[in-house]
Design a protein around this motif. Structure first.
Motif, PDB file in Angstrom:
ATOM      1  N   THR A   1       1.547  11.330 -10.264  1.00  0.00           N
ATOM      2  CA  THR A   1       0.770  12.572 -10.222  1.00  0.00           C
ATOM      3  C   THR A   1       1.692  13.780 -10.363  1.00  0.00           C
ATOM      4  O   THR A   1       1.410  14.698 -11.144  1.00  0.00           O
ATOM      5  CB  THR A   1      -0.040  12.657  -8.911  1.00  0.00           C
ATOM      6  OG1 THR A   1      -0.880  11.521  -8.822  1.00  0.00           O
ATOM      7  CG2 THR A   1      -0.876  13.923  -8.847  1.00  0.00           C
ATOM      8  N   ARG A   2       2.805  13.789  -9.655  1.00  0.00           N
ATOM      9  CA  ARG A   2       3.762  14.911  -9.733  1.00  0.00           C
ATOM     10  C   ARG A   2       4.375  15.000 -11.126  1.00  0.00           C
ATOM     11  O   ARG A   2       4.574  16.098 -11.636  1.00  0.00           O
ATOM     12  CB  ARG A   2       4.880  14.736  -8.693  1.00  0.00           C
ATOM     13  CG  ARG A   2       4.383  14.822  -7.289  1.00  0.00           C
ATOM     14  CD  ARG A   2       4.849  15.959  -6.477  1.00  0.00           C
ATOM     15  NE  ARG A   2       6.195  16.399  -6.719  1.00  0.00           N
ATOM     16  CZ  ARG A   2       6.540  17.666  -6.647  1.00  0.00           C
ATOM     17  NH1 ARG A   2       5.661  18.574  -6.346  1.00  0.00           N
ATOM     18  NH2 ARG A   2       7.785  18.015  -6.864  1.00  0.00           N
TER      19      ARG A   2
ATOM     20  N   LEU B   1       0.833  -1.210   0.000  1.00  0.00           N
ATOM     21  CA  LEU B   1       0.000   0.000   0.000  1.00  0.00           C
ATOM     22  C   LEU B   1       0.866   1.258   0.000  1.00  0.00           C
ATOM     23  O   LEU B   1       0.610   2.193  -0.765  1.00  0.00           O
ATOM     24  CB  LEU B   1      -0.934  -0.013   1.220  1.00  0.00           C
ATOM     25  CG  LEU B   1      -1.886   1.168   1.357  1.00  0.00           C
ATOM     26  CD1 LEU B   1      -2.862   1.197   0.189  1.00  0.00           C
ATOM     27  CD2 LEU B   1      -2.629   1.084   2.676  1.00  0.00           C
ATOM     28  N   LEU B   2       1.897   1.285   0.836  1.00  0.00           N
ATOM     29  CA  LEU B   2       2.793   2.440   0.882  1.00  0.00           C
ATOM     30  C   LEU B   2       3.527   2.637  -0.452  1.00  0.00           C
ATOM     31  O   LEU B   2       3.669   3.766  -0.942  1.00  0.00           O
ATOM     32  CB  LEU B   2       3.796   2.305   2.023  1.00  0.00           C
ATOM     33  CG  LEU B   2       3.202   2.415   3.435  1.00  0.00           C
ATOM     34  CD1 LEU B   2       4.279   2.110   4.465  1.00  0.00           C
ATOM     35  CD2 LEU B   2       2.600   3.787   3.662  1.00  0.00           C
ATOM     36  N   ILE B   3       3.978   1.541  -1.040  1.00  0.00           N
ATOM     37  CA  ILE B   3       4.639   1.633  -2.356  1.00  0.00           C
ATOM     38  C   ILE B   3       3.658   2.155  -3.394  1.00  0.00           C
ATOM     39  O   ILE B   3       3.998   3.002  -4.228  1.00  0.00           O
ATOM     40  CB  ILE B   3       5.241   0.273  -2.769  1.00  0.00           C
ATOM     41  CG1 ILE B   3       6.448  -0.056  -1.877  1.00  0.00           C
ATOM     42  CG2 ILE B   3       5.632   0.262  -4.240  1.00  0.00           C
ATOM     43  CD1 ILE B   3       6.994  -1.467  -2.044  1.00  0.00           C
ATOM     44  N   GLY B   4       2.413   1.678  -3.339  1.00  0.00           N
ATOM     45  CA  GLY B   4       1.380   2.146  -4.273  1.00  0.00           C
ATOM     46  C   GLY B   4       1.106   3.632  -4.098  1.00  0.00           C
ATOM     47  O   GLY B   4       0.972   4.365  -5.095  1.00  0.00           O
ATOM     48  N   ILE B   5       1.013   4.085  -2.866  1.00  0.00           N
ATOM     49  CA  ILE B   5       0.772   5.509  -2.593  1.00  0.00           C
ATOM     50  C   ILE B   5       1.946   6.342  -3.104  1.00  0.00           C
ATOM     51  O   ILE B   5       1.756   7.382  -3.759  1.00  0.00           O
ATOM     52  CB  ILE B   5       0.534   5.746  -1.085  1.00  0.00           C
ATOM     53  CG1 ILE B   5      -0.822   5.173  -0.679  1.00  0.00           C
ATOM     54  CG2 ILE B   5       0.626   7.234  -0.744  1.00  0.00           C
ATOM     55  CD1 ILE B   5      -1.054   5.131   0.810  1.00  0.00           C
ATOM     56  N   ALA B   6       3.180   5.886  -2.844  1.00  0.00           N
ATOM     57  CA  ALA B   6       4.372   6.617  -3.308  1.00  0.00           C
ATOM     58  C   ALA B   6       4.419   6.660  -4.832  1.00  0.00           C
ATOM     59  O   ALA B   6       4.716   7.703  -5.428  1.00  0.00           O
ATOM     60  CB  ALA B   6       5.639   5.960  -2.745  1.00  0.00           C
TER      61      ALA B   6
END
Length: 176
Positions: free
Chosen positions: A153-154, A142-147
């Protein structure tokens, strides 16, 4: 247990003189002895550890003298008609060997119960460890997906912001 049921059947056989009842009791005892032998054979297949094999050997070693003494007492009744002598033998020799056999069988049952309990506890611990590992890996994913989503996005919004800023400068009339 089967052994105790057969012991009770043996006592009934020593107490009765009715041929039909004696035949029924003998059939019941033969069926019980067969079930006991099948249980021993099944345990032989399952016993892999040295301690299991040793306990199985002790069980078989305790069964043999009891079975021989019981057979001798039954022969006194069935073949020689010596019911009183068979009853005395039952009360002395056979009962003592039965007690030793039941003791070993009880110890085996308790041993199996302890092994099952230990195996169950190990399985529960392994399940908990696996569950925790899955939760941990899920959280990392999940953290890797969010990052990754933040990075994508950036990488899209930064050039768009720059394009908007450039368009605003051109709209204000600055073409330099």
């Amino acid at each position: 247990t089967i052994t105790l049921a057969n012991a009770v059947q043996t006592q009934r056989l020593l107490a009765t003189s009715e041929p039909g009842e004696m035949a029924r009791i003998q059939q019941d005892m033969a069926a019980g002895s067969k079930k006991n032998s099948e249980a021993i054979a099944e345990f032989e297949k399952l016993a892999v550890a040295d301690d299991e094999k040793a306990r199985l050997a002790a069980w078989k070693d305790a069964r043999a003298p009891y079975m021989a003494a019981r057979a001798k007492a039954l022969d006194l009744v069935l073949k020689a008609g010596k019911r009183d002598e068979a009853a005395r033998m039952w009360e002395g020799e056979v009962t003592g060997k039965l007690a030793a056999y039941v003791k070993v069988a009880t110890e085996l049952a308790e041993f199996q119960k302890r092994k099952i309990t230990a195996s169950s506890a190990a399985t529960a611990a392994m399940m908990a460890q696996s569950r925790n590992l899955l939760f941990g890996l899920g959280a990392i994913a999940l953290l890797i997906g969010i990052a990754f989503a933040w990075w994508i996005t950036r990488s899209i919004t930064r050039p768009l912001r720059e394009a908007v800023a450039t368009a605003e400068v051109v709209a204000d009339g600055d073409l330099t």
